[in-house]
Design a protein around this motif. Structure first.
Motif, short mmCIF file in Angstrom:
data_model
loop_
_atom_site.label_atom_id
_atom_site.label_comp_id
_atom_site.label_asym_id
_atom_site.label_seq_id
_atom_site.Cartn_x
_atom_site.Cartn_y
_atom_site.Cartn_z
N LEU A 99 0.88 -1.32 -0.14
CA LEU A 99 0.05 0.08 -0.16
C LEU A 99 0.75 1.17 0.16
O LEU A 99 1.36 1.57 0.93
N LEU A 111 -2.27 6.30 -2.86
CA LEU A 111 -2.69 5.40 -3.89
C LEU A 111 -3.34 6.08 -4.99
O LEU A 111 -4.21 6.92 -4.58
N GLN A 118 -7.95 4.63 1.20
CA GLN A 118 -6.80 3.88 1.97
C GLN A 118 -7.45 2.48 2.24
O GLN A 118 -6.58 1.35 2.24
N GLY A 153 -6.97 0.85 -0.93
CA GLY A 153 -5.72 0.64 -1.04
C GLY A 153 -5.06 -0.73 -0.42
O GLY A 153 -4.36 -1.65 -0.77
N LEU A 154 -5.87 -1.15 0.97
CA LEU A 154 -5.51 -2.13 1.75
C LEU A 154 -6.11 -3.54 0.95
O LEU A 154 -5.44 -4.37 1.04
N GLN A 205 -6.45 -3.81 -2.41
CA GLN A 205 -5.91 -4.32 -3.34
C GLN A 205 -4.46 -4.77 -3.16
O GLN A 205 -4.15 -5.74 -3.67
N ALA A 206 -3.66 -4.45 -2.00
CA ALA A 206 -2.54 -4.93 -1.55
C ALA A 206 -2.94 -6.60 -1.07
O ALA A 206 -1.82 -7.28 -1.04
N LEU A 214 3.26 -1.33 4.31
CA LEU A 214 2.10 -0.40 4.36
C LEU A 214 2.92 0.98 4.50
O LEU A 214 3.47 1.09 5.51
N PRO A 221 0.01 4.29 6.28
CA PRO A 221 -1.22 4.12 5.90
C PRO A 221 -2.45 5.02 6.53
O PRO A 221 -3.61 4.98 6.25
#
Length: 346
Positions: free
Chosen positions: A89, A93, A149, A152-153, A155-156, A166, A169
């Protein structure tokens, strides 16, 4: 002990720039060594310009080290075998504005070589995990920073990595957004994921990390559990006693213009100069340096035997902020000389 997930030994990164005034050498990372183990949340803490982002870019294989070694899962950093097991992340992003949360996950999943069925199944699970269920078909243009965020988590985590990196984050989030991200991190830790978290926000690190490395000017200043980094032998006992005096054991304090207990007579020589006393309203507040629980018990017993009315007790240890300032206070950059970590690899 299990072998480390992240194993960094004497890692270095030197940038060289050229200008009309000559060559300039910038040591962004100076011989850093650290390890992160399975199932822990490892925090990389430091001020802006400390080299944190450069270190993360080297671990991800984006930036080539100038010296030292580093491995992920006992594989060289940058190798396909290592990178396939890492979710990342970034600090900021960027998602194309035409996407929804679900279409963005479909895009990232295809980049990771996942099948359509795998993407669909994982997307449903992750959108629920990060709290975007029900808003998955909404344009990301309407997303708040906290929702970004959380996306983003997701997709990670899409390809189910064993290590989650991270980068800041919770930076820029409001208290509600920070709390939401912390809850997701707690759930991931409880599920057995290893998390490597980079931040300059002391409170966030203190709340979620099991171990911390403090970085300043490219160097590790300290590493370990939070209780190991603090000066536990310098803990203080704060005691408040009612100001109403008993019949004896008092001396005139002419600066305060009030009658206060004669602490020297009460405690004798056992505390030496490790005691401070001030009057706050209707109480006397004592701050006493203590070494262990036995000494704390003795102080409380002595006060009771002297007929002092104890109304408040607190054992105070060094906070993470105090630890941080003690370790890196002299290395904090000034307002006008914050170094920027270069983007180029060489």
């Amino acid at each position: 002990m299990q072998p480390p997930i992240v194993d960094v030994q004497k890692l270095q990164k030197v940038y060289r720039s050229f200008s009309l005034t000559g060559r300039r050498r910038i040591e962004a990372v100076r011989g850093v060594s650290l390890q992160a183990f399975p199932g822990e949340v490892f925090g990389l803490l430091g001020p802006n310009g400390a080299g944190k982002t450069t270190l993360i870019k080297m671990l991800l294989g984006v930036v080539k080290p100038s010296g030292g070694t580093a491995k992920l899962f006992d594989q060289p950093i940058g190798s396909t075998a290592a990178r396939s097991r890492v979710g990342y992340l970034p600090e900021s992003l960027r998602v194309d504005r035409h996407h929804t949360a679900r279409s963005a996950l479909r895009y990232y999943g295809r980049m990771s070589g996942m099948s359509s069925a795998e993407i669909h199944s994982r997307s449903n699970e992750l959108l629920k995990l990060v709290g975007l269920e029900g808003r998955d078909r909404e344009s990301v243009r309407r997303f708040s920073k906290g929702m970004y965020q959380r996306l983003g988590l997701a997709q990670a985590l899409l390809h189910d990595p064993d290590l989650l990196v991270l980068d800041e984050p919770t930076d820029g989030l409001d208290p509600v957004g920070r709390n939401e991200v912390r809850k997701v991190i707690d759930r991931l830790r409880n599920s057995g994921k290893t998390i490597f978290l980079n931040s300059h926000i002391l409170q966030e690190v203190e709340l979620v990390c099991s171990r911390v490395a403090i970085l300043a000017k490219g160097e590790i200043k300290a590493i370990g559990r939070l209780d190991e980094l603090s000066h536990r032998d310098e803990q203080q006992l704060v005691v408040e006693v009612l100001a109403d005096p008993p019949e004896s054991g008092f001396a005139e304090d002419r600066d305060l213009g009030d009658v206060v207990p004669d602490w020297q007579a009460i405690f004798g020589d056992q505390l030496n100069d490790a005691i401070e006393s001030i009057q706050v309203g209707g109480v006397h507040r004592l701050t006493i340096g203590v070494d262990d629980q036995e000494q704390i018990n003795w102080i409380i017993d002595t006060l009771r035997q002297s007929n002092q009315s104890i109304c408040r007790l607190q054992v105070r240890r060094e906070s993470l902020e105090e630890t941080f300032m003690r370790l890196v206070g002299n290395d904090l950059p000034g307002e006008n000389d914050l170094p920027r970590e270069p983007e180029a690899a060489e």
